[in-house]
Scaffold this motif. Sequence first.
Motif, PDB file in Angstrom:
ATOM      1  N   MET A 165       0.837  -1.203   0.000  1.00 56.61           N
ATOM      2  CA  MET A 165       0.000   0.000   0.000  1.00 56.61           C
ATOM      3  C   MET A 165       0.868   1.248   0.000  1.00 56.61           C
ATOM      4  O   MET A 165       1.946   1.274   0.580  1.00 56.61           O
ATOM      5  CB  MET A 165      -0.902   0.008   1.243  1.00 56.61           C
ATOM      6  N   LYS A 166       0.387   2.276  -0.673  1.00 56.20           N
ATOM      7  CA  LYS A 166       1.112   3.540  -0.682  1.00 56.20           C
ATOM      8  C   LYS A 166       0.993   4.209   0.680  1.00 56.20           C
ATOM      9  O   LYS A 166      -0.059   4.171   1.329  1.00 56.20           O
ATOM     10  CB  LYS A 166       0.532   4.448  -1.769  1.00 56.20           C
ATOM     11  N   ILE A 167       2.063   4.823   1.123  1.00 57.54           N
ATOM     12  CA  ILE A 167       2.059   5.499   2.419  1.00 57.54           C
ATOM     13  C   ILE A 167       1.490   6.904   2.229  1.00 57.54           C
ATOM     14  O   ILE A 167       2.090   7.753   1.567  1.00 57.54           O
ATOM     15  CB  ILE A 167       3.473   5.543   3.015  1.00 57.54           C
ATOM     16  N   ARG A 168       0.319   7.126   2.818  1.00 60.60           N
ATOM     17  CA  ARG A 168      -0.385   8.398   2.655  1.00 60.60           C
ATOM     18  C   ARG A 168      -0.417   9.221   3.931  1.00 60.60           C
ATOM     19  O   ARG A 168      -0.714  10.412   3.903  1.00 60.60           O
ATOM     20  CB  ARG A 168      -1.832   8.138   2.211  1.00 60.60           C
ATOM     21  N   LYS A 169      -0.128   8.570   5.079  1.00 66.57           N
ATOM     22  CA  LYS A 169      -0.318   9.238   6.367  1.00 66.57           C
ATOM     23  C   LYS A 169       0.995   9.338   7.133  1.00 66.57           C
ATOM     24  O   LYS A 169       1.829   8.439   7.075  1.00 66.57           O
ATOM     25  CB  LYS A 169      -1.349   8.471   7.200  1.00 66.57           C
ATOM     26  N   ALA A 170       1.148  10.443   7.840  1.00 71.19           N
ATOM     27  CA  ALA A 170       2.314  10.637   8.705  1.00 71.19           C
ATOM     28  C   ALA A 170       1.837  11.108  10.066  1.00 71.19           C
ATOM     29  O   ALA A 170       0.925  11.943  10.174  1.00 71.19           O
ATOM     30  CB  ALA A 170       3.274  11.660   8.107  1.00 71.19           C
ATOM     31  N   VAL A 171       2.447  10.566  11.107  1.00 68.84           N
ATOM     32  CA  VAL A 171       2.110  10.910  12.490  1.00 68.84           C
ATOM     33  C   VAL A 171       3.228  11.769  13.069  1.00 68.84           C
ATOM     34  O   VAL A 171       4.414  11.438  12.942  1.00 68.84           O
ATOM     35  CB  VAL A 171       1.913   9.634  13.339  1.00 68.84           C
ATOM     36  N   PHE A 172       2.832  12.869  13.708  1.00 61.93           N
ATOM     37  CA  PHE A 172       3.773  13.777  14.352  1.00 61.93           C
ATOM     38  C   PHE A 172       3.456  13.808  15.851  1.00 61.93           C
ATOM     39  O   PHE A 172       2.501  14.467  16.265  1.00 61.93           O
ATOM     40  CB  PHE A 172       3.644  15.194  13.768  1.00 61.93           C
ATOM     41  N   PRO A 173       4.226  13.101  16.683  1.00 62.01           N
ATOM     42  CA  PRO A 173       3.993  13.164  18.134  1.00 62.01           C
ATOM     43  C   PRO A 173       4.550  14.488  18.679  1.00 62.01           C
ATOM     44  O   PRO A 173       5.760  14.693  18.722  1.00 62.01           O
ATOM     45  CB  PRO A 173       4.779  11.963  18.674  1.00 62.01           C
ATOM     46  N   VAL A 174       3.655  15.385  19.089  1.00 61.38           N
ATOM     47  CA  VAL A 174       4.089  16.729  19.510  1.00 61.38           C
ATOM     48  C   VAL A 174       3.487  17.103  20.865  1.00 61.38           C
ATOM     49  O   VAL A 174       3.209  18.273  21.123  1.00 61.38           O
ATOM     50  CB  VAL A 174       3.721  17.784  18.440  1.00 61.38           C
ATOM     51  N   ALA A 175       3.326  16.120  21.730  1.00 60.74           N
ATOM     52  CA  ALA A 175       2.695  16.384  23.030  1.00 60.74           C
ATOM     53  C   ALA A 175       3.708  16.652  24.142  1.00 60.74           C
ATOM     54  O   ALA A 175       3.312  16.943  25.269  1.00 60.74           O
ATOM     55  CB  ALA A 175       1.798  15.215  23.426  1.00 60.74           C
ATOM     56  N   GLY A 176       5.003  16.554  23.842  1.00 60.91           N
ATOM     57  CA  GLY A 176       6.017  16.731  24.885  1.00 60.91           C
ATOM     58  C   GLY A 176       6.004  18.124  25.487  1.00 60.91           C
ATOM     59  O   GLY A 176       5.581  19.099  24.858  1.00 60.91           O
ATOM     60  N   LEU A 177       6.517  18.235  26.701  1.00 62.56           N
ATOM     61  CA  LEU A 177       6.468  19.501  27.442  1.00 62.56           C
ATOM     62  C   LEU A 177       7.610  20.447  27.100  1.00 62.56           C
ATOM     63  O   LEU A 177       7.543  21.629  27.417  1.00 62.56           O
ATOM     64  CB  LEU A 177       6.468  19.217  28.951  1.00 62.56           C
ATOM     65  N   GLY A 178       8.672  19.950  26.488  1.00 65.31           N
ATOM     66  CA  GLY A 178       9.778  20.830  26.103  1.00 65.31           C
ATOM     67  C   GLY A 178      10.492  21.463  27.282  1.00 65.31           C
ATOM     68  O   GLY A 178      10.907  22.624  27.228  1.00 65.31           O
ATOM     69  N   THR A 179      10.683  20.683  28.353  1.00 68.60           N
ATOM     70  CA  THR A 179      11.244  21.257  29.579  1.00 68.60           C
ATOM     71  C   THR A 179      12.684  21.741  29.419  1.00 68.60           C
ATOM     72  O   THR A 179      13.124  22.620  30.171  1.00 68.60           O
ATOM     73  CB  THR A 179      11.189  20.222  30.718  1.00 68.60           C
ATOM     74  N   ARG A 180      13.415  21.215  28.442  1.00 67.67           N
ATOM     75  CA  ARG A 180      14.808  21.656  28.267  1.00 67.67           C
ATOM     76  C   ARG A 180      14.903  23.082  27.737  1.00 67.67           C
ATOM     77  O   ARG A 180      15.975  23.673  27.767  1.00 67.67           O
ATOM     78  CB  ARG A 180      15.551  20.688  27.337  1.00 67.67           C
ATOM     79  N   PHE A 181      13.774  23.621  27.266  1.00 69.96           N
ATOM     80  CA  PHE A 181      13.799  24.979  26.727  1.00 69.96           C
ATOM     81  C   PHE A 181      13.014  25.967  27.582  1.00 69.96           C
ATOM     82  O   PHE A 181      12.702  27.066  27.127  1.00 69.96           O
ATOM     83  CB  PHE A 181      13.258  24.987  25.294  1.00 69.96           C
ATOM     84  N   LEU A 182      12.687  25.572  28.812  1.00 66.13           N
ATOM     85  CA  LEU A 182      12.054  26.519  29.720  1.00 66.13           C
ATOM     86  C   LEU A 182      13.015  27.670  30.035  1.00 66.13           C
ATOM     87  O   LEU A 182      14.226  27.482  30.075  1.00 66.13           O
ATOM     88  CB  LEU A 182      11.657  25.806  31.013  1.00 66.13           C
ATOM     89  N   PRO A 183      12.522  28.895  30.201  1.00 63.95           N
ATOM     90  CA  PRO A 183      11.110  29.288  30.261  1.00 63.95           C
ATOM     91  C   PRO A 183      10.471  29.597  28.905  1.00 63.95           C
ATOM     92  O   PRO A 183       9.303  29.949  28.842  1.00 63.95           O
ATOM     93  CB  PRO A 183      11.151  30.550  31.119  1.00 63.95           C
TER      94      PRO A 183
END
Length: 291
Positions: A1-19
Motif C-alpha cells: 500500500m502507498k504510504i499516505r499518512k504521517a504521524v507527528f507526536p508533539v505532546a512533549g512539554l519541552g522542559t529543556r527549553f524553559l522558560p
Amino acid sequence: MKIRKAVFPVAGLGTRFLPATKAMPKELLPIIDKPIIQYAVEEAIAAGITELVFVTGRTKRAIEDHFDANPELERALRDKGKNDVAEMVRKIVPEGITCIFLRQPEALGLGHAVLCAESVVGREPFAVLLADDVMRGDLPTAALVAEYAKAPGTILSVMEVAPQDAQNYGIVRPGPNGEVAGLVEKPKPGREPSCLASIGRYVLEPEIFDILRAQPPGHGGEIQLADAINSRATAGNVRAVTLTGQRYDCGSKLGYLEAIVDFALQHDEFGDPFAKLIARKAPCSGAEGKA
C-alpha cells in the motif's frame, strides 16, 4: 500500500527549553523565520504524504493554529501590498493536504503517542516524524517511503554515533543481509550492540499498534516505540536506511543553535552578512588574541 499518512507526536512539554516553552510549544521555536515543526511537515509532503496526523497535548493548541487558515491575516497583508507574504502564509498547508489533530491525554511515552493515532491511521502503513530532528539535504522520509515501495516492512532511518553517545538513542542490533535484528532503547554505556542509532524518522506497519497496546512500560516507565520495533525485529522484516543528509537535534539547546547557524549561513538573503557577523564576533586566537 502507498504510504499516505504521517504521524507527528508533539505532546512533549519541552522542559529543556524553559522558560521559552512555558506558554509556547517547543515545536514552534523558530529557525530564522520557520518553526521547527514546519520543516518536518514539508519533509513529509515532499515524500508524497497527504494526511498529517498531529498528536498533541493540553498546551499545544498553537500548533493547530499555525497550520490552520488565517484569512484575517492574509487579508491584512494583501491590504498592505504584501501579496507574496500572504501567499506564503496561505500555502503553509498546500492544497490537497489534510491536517488531523488528536489529543494524547497523558504523557506516557513515544509509543503511547503513536498508539493514540490508531483510530485515524487504521490498518495502513504510515510514517512517523519527530519534529525535534530537523533535516537538511537529502531528506530521510522520502528514502524510507521509497524503501517501503521496494518491499513492505518496518523501515528505520539510522546514523552512526559515537560510542559514548549511544546511551541517548535507540541502538540497532545488526542482523544478516542488512536487516535489523533488534533495537535497544538507550543501552547502558559499554553495552551498546552497535553504533547505529535510530533517529526520528520511521515507516511502520499497522501491526505496531497491536504490539503497543499490549506492551508494558519500558525505559523511564514509559511505553517505548523502540521496544515495539524490537518486537517486530525479532520476528523479522525490519530494515534500516542510513541517513545521507544532515540532522540537527533541536531537542537540545546546542543542536538548536547549530541548526540556526547552519540555516542562516545558507540563507539566500542573510547568508553572506551572517557569515561576516560570525567572523567579526569570533574570538581572537594566537599571540594577537593574548595581547
